[in-house]
Design a protein around this motif. Sequence first.
Motif, PDB file in Angstrom:
ATOM      1  N   LEU A 160      -4.500 129.928 -36.709  1.00  0.00           N
ATOM      2  CA  LEU A 160      -5.620 129.881 -35.851  1.00  0.00           C
ATOM      3  C   LEU A 160      -6.343 128.728 -35.594  1.00  0.00           C
ATOM      4  N   SER A 161      -6.510 128.246 -34.335  1.00  0.00           N
ATOM      5  CA  SER A 161      -7.360 126.964 -34.253  1.00  0.00           C
ATOM      6  C   SER A 161      -8.443 127.393 -33.333  1.00  0.00           C
ATOM      7  N   ILE A 162      -9.725 126.942 -33.680  1.00  0.00           N
ATOM      8  CA  ILE A 162     -10.790 127.343 -32.932  1.00  0.00           C
ATOM      9  C   ILE A 162     -11.504 126.092 -32.796  1.00  0.00           C
ATOM     10  N   ALA A 163     -12.150 125.859 -31.405  1.00  0.00           N
ATOM     11  CA  ALA A 163     -13.078 124.670 -31.096  1.00  0.00           C
ATOM     12  C   ALA A 163     -14.497 125.516 -30.819  1.00  0.00           C
ATOM     13  N   GLU A 164     -15.496 125.178 -31.518  1.00  0.00           N
ATOM     14  CA  GLU A 164     -16.778 125.666 -31.311  1.00  0.00           C
ATOM     15  C   GLU A 164     -17.949 124.719 -31.096  1.00  0.00           C
ATOM     16  N   LEU A 165     -18.898 125.101 -30.111  1.00  0.00           N
ATOM     17  CA  LEU A 165     -20.126 124.278 -30.018  1.00  0.00           C
ATOM     18  C   LEU A 165     -20.949 124.587 -31.510  1.00  0.00           C
ATOM     19  N   THR A 166     -21.444 123.450 -32.042  1.00  0.00           N
ATOM     20  CA  THR A 166     -22.169 123.671 -33.273  1.00  0.00           C
ATOM     21  C   THR A 166     -23.490 122.741 -33.098  1.00  0.00           C
ATOM     22  N   THR A 167     -24.453 122.788 -34.064  1.00  0.00           N
ATOM     23  CA  THR A 167     -25.523 121.861 -33.955  1.00  0.00           C
ATOM     24  C   THR A 167     -25.521 120.819 -34.724  1.00  0.00           C
ATOM     25  N   PRO A 168     -25.682 119.624 -34.717  1.00  0.00           N
ATOM     26  CA  PRO A 168     -25.569 118.325 -35.492  1.00  0.00           C
ATOM     27  C   PRO A 168     -26.564 118.673 -36.682  1.00  0.00           C
ATOM     28  N   THR A 169     -26.037 118.299 -37.941  1.00  0.00           N
ATOM     29  CA  THR A 169     -27.090 118.254 -39.150  1.00  0.00           C
ATOM     30  C   THR A 169     -27.400 117.028 -39.594  1.00  0.00           C
ATOM     31  N   ARG A 170     -27.202 116.042 -38.841  1.00  0.00           N
ATOM     32  CA  ARG A 170     -28.029 114.682 -39.601  1.00  0.00           C
ATOM     33  C   ARG A 170     -28.968 114.095 -38.231  1.00  0.00           C
ATOM     34  N   PHE A 171     -29.928 113.528 -38.830  1.00  0.00           N
ATOM     35  CA  PHE A 171     -30.725 112.528 -38.075  1.00  0.00           C
ATOM     36  C   PHE A 171     -29.950 111.362 -37.502  1.00  0.00           C
ATOM     37  N   MET A 173     -29.088 112.736 -34.331  1.00  0.00           N
ATOM     38  CA  MET A 173     -28.325 113.573 -33.519  1.00  0.00           C
ATOM     39  C   MET A 173     -28.640 114.892 -33.510  1.00  0.00           C
ATOM     40  N   LYS A 174     -29.513 115.553 -34.640  1.00  0.00           N
ATOM     41  CA  LYS A 174     -29.950 116.777 -34.796  1.00  0.00           C
ATOM     42  C   LYS A 174     -31.046 116.681 -33.967  1.00  0.00           C
ATOM     43  N   PHE A 229     -12.210 122.761 -41.882  1.00  0.00           N
ATOM     44  CA  PHE A 229     -13.035 122.394 -40.561  1.00  0.00           C
ATOM     45  C   PHE A 229     -13.184 121.014 -40.480  1.00  0.00           C
ATOM     46  N   LYS A 230     -13.516 120.378 -39.214  1.00  0.00           N
ATOM     47  CA  LYS A 230     -13.722 118.965 -38.943  1.00  0.00           C
ATOM     48  C   LYS A 230     -14.882 118.932 -37.893  1.00  0.00           C
ATOM     49  N   ARG A 231     -15.943 118.337 -38.052  1.00  0.00           N
ATOM     50  CA  ARG A 231     -16.869 118.155 -37.011  1.00  0.00           C
ATOM     51  C   ARG A 231     -16.487 116.844 -35.975  1.00  0.00           C
ATOM     52  N   LEU A 232     -16.542 117.166 -34.897  1.00  0.00           N
ATOM     53  CA  LEU A 232     -16.322 116.075 -33.826  1.00  0.00           C
ATOM     54  C   LEU A 232     -17.829 115.808 -33.111  1.00  0.00           C
ATOM     55  N   THR A 233     -17.712 114.541 -32.664  1.00  0.00           N
ATOM     56  CA  THR A 233     -18.877 113.966 -31.908  1.00  0.00           C
ATOM     57  C   THR A 233     -20.303 114.039 -32.560  1.00  0.00           C
ATOM     58  N   PHE A 234     -20.373 113.774 -33.666  1.00  0.00           N
ATOM     59  CA  PHE A 234     -21.388 113.610 -34.528  1.00  0.00           C
ATOM     60  C   PHE A 234     -21.752 115.105 -34.902  1.00  0.00           C
ATOM     61  N   GLY A 235     -20.932 116.298 -35.009  1.00  0.00           N
ATOM     62  CA  GLY A 235     -21.216 117.756 -35.108  1.00  0.00           C
ATOM     63  C   GLY A 235     -21.462 118.456 -34.136  1.00  0.00           C
ATOM     64  N   ILE A 236     -21.492 117.912 -32.627  1.00  0.00           N
ATOM     65  CA  ILE A 236     -21.789 118.752 -31.659  1.00  0.00           C
ATOM     66  C   ILE A 236     -20.585 119.753 -31.470  1.00  0.00           C
ATOM     67  N   CYS A 237     -19.527 119.572 -31.815  1.00  0.00           N
ATOM     68  CA  CYS A 237     -18.360 120.410 -31.824  1.00  0.00           C
ATOM     69  C   CYS A 237     -17.595 120.524 -33.136  1.00  0.00           C
ATOM     70  N   THR A 238     -17.193 121.502 -33.621  1.00  0.00           N
ATOM     71  CA  THR A 238     -16.536 121.816 -34.834  1.00  0.00           C
ATOM     72  C   THR A 238     -14.968 122.492 -34.633  1.00  0.00           C
ATOM     73  N   MET A 239     -14.144 121.971 -35.031  1.00  0.00           N
ATOM     74  CA  MET A 239     -12.771 122.399 -35.182  1.00  0.00           C
ATOM     75  C   MET A 239     -12.384 123.183 -36.381  1.00  0.00           C
ATOM     76  N   TYR A 240     -12.026 124.307 -36.134  1.00  0.00           N
ATOM     77  CA  TYR A 240     -11.666 125.225 -37.371  1.00  0.00           C
ATOM     78  C   TYR A 240     -10.010 125.715 -37.301  1.00  0.00           C
TER      79      TYR A 240
END
Length: 244
Positions: A160-171, A173-174, A229-240
């Motif tokens: 299974l491979s997923i790309a999903e929008l997520t919210t950045p967790t760090r200042f 970018m959050k 999982f791996k966060r991309l572009t400062f956590g705006i997207c995450t791959m699972y």
Amino acid sequence: MSYQQEAIKPYNSGDKAAQVEQMFDNIAPAYDLLNHRLSWDIDRGWRRKAISQLVPFNPKTVLDIATGTGDFAILAAQMLKPQRLVGADISEGMMQIGREKVKKAGLEDVITFEREDCLNLSYPDGSFDAVTAAFGIRNFADLDRGLSEMCRVLKPGGHLSIAELTTPTRFPMKQLFSIYSHTVLPLYGRLISHDTSAYSYLTQTIEAFPQGERMMDILRKAGFSETRFKRLTFGICTMYFATK
């Protein structure tokens, strides 16, 4: 505890599945333009990275869940060279645009689109070597059930491979993403799509969607192993990525 989004609805009345279908049918003509402009075209790279996770496994049969207008399905067909790829979605309006794009790409012998309830897939157990999903599973009314279905239709050892929008967790970018998603995204989405609710709703689903380690727990509960999982572009997207 089952992750559900029944409280988050794009419109004011009706059941969740019907509302989501209506929303995506409404915004289908503007969907691709908005995706690329609102992400500054970075979404193209996110898709490529998510599909590249499957390249070493050479899947011959692939199911793309919440396929929308087929961008992820087309790229997967080009990168993975499967014998068969099915794009499944609840929105006929989105898939009709996808069918035109597949025809233009000359991939009609590989890619087909089928209207499916992603919480109750019609495919037999163990039907596919790989399942993919890009920017769609956060719209599931019941994420646990949707992921369990994705696991069910995978062959043992499938991926299974997923790309999903997520919210950045760090200042910072959050904070910057919060401002962008609550102002620019819904305003620009409304101007282009002429839907007053759709992009405000999509912002809400991004914020409510479980991410990171919490998502790993949900994937394991659904029957997957070897999750990462791996966060991309400062956590705006995450791959699972996960294995059945």
